[in-house]
Design a protein around this motif. Sequence first.
Motif, PDB file in Angstrom:
ATOM      1  N   HIS A 175     -72.759  10.214  33.869  1.00  0.00           N
ATOM      2  CA  HIS A 175     -73.623  11.335  34.244  1.00  0.00           C
ATOM      3  C   HIS A 175     -73.522  12.482  33.234  1.00  0.00           C
ATOM      4  N   LEU A 176     -72.310  12.764  32.789  1.00  0.00           N
ATOM      5  CA  LEU A 176     -72.113  13.825  31.797  1.00  0.00           C
ATOM      6  C   LEU A 176     -72.849  13.501  30.504  1.00  0.00           C
ATOM      7  N   HIS A 177     -72.721  12.249  30.042  1.00  0.00           N
ATOM      8  CA  HIS A 177     -73.396  11.857  28.797  1.00  0.00           C
ATOM      9  C   HIS A 177     -74.916  11.953  28.943  1.00  0.00           C
ATOM     10  N   SER A 206     -75.857  15.602  28.852  1.00  0.00           N
ATOM     11  CA  SER A 206     -75.627  16.226  27.545  1.00  0.00           C
ATOM     12  C   SER A 206     -76.542  15.673  26.459  1.00  0.00           C
ATOM     13  N   PRO A 262     -68.534   9.352  36.366  1.00  0.00           N
ATOM     14  CA  PRO A 262     -68.770  10.774  36.053  1.00  0.00           C
ATOM     15  C   PRO A 262     -69.073  11.018  34.572  1.00  0.00           C
ATOM     16  N   TYR A 263     -68.484  10.221  33.683  1.00  0.00           N
ATOM     17  CA  TYR A 263     -68.770  10.377  32.256  1.00  0.00           C
ATOM     18  C   TYR A 263     -70.164   9.869  31.907  1.00  0.00           C
TER      19      TYR A 263
END
Length: 148
Positions: free
Chosen positions: A9-11, A14, A6-7
């Motif tokens: 995908h977040l990175h 962003s 999930p991080y």
Amino acid sequence: MEWHEPYVHLHRASHPGVPVVHGDICDPSCLKEVAQRIPPPFTMMCGISCQPYSTQTGSNDERSNAVPSTVRACHLFQCPVMILEGVTQARTNQYVRSHLQVLAQKLGYHIHEMTLRLEGAWRARRFRWWVVATHPSLCPVKVPDWPK
């Protein structure tokens, strides 16, 4: 490099265009992929797993492997600057100290450590331990205390 999907995908959402490797810093194939996407040398920042140090299991916890793997990656990539972040209990953990000692004594890196109170910057009562390691070809970096 991020192992928690999930991080990743977040990175990517962003920071479009910034390369992200989904993997574990302990895995040599992930290090190879990083080197192919971002030619060394580069500054490396790593958050180490807090659980081995906040629960006092230390090197008996497999998540503690991030510390020696990060030091190894710093050396392999000849990083001019490496920044580590973790819980304050990691600062006094012998396992962590031994790897920082290798970084300083055998690899010649300058080490600066500090503990920052995060409530001065955001709404949380948390303390974090930070290490700024600079390559022997550079001067030591001293981070001043945050203003109150």
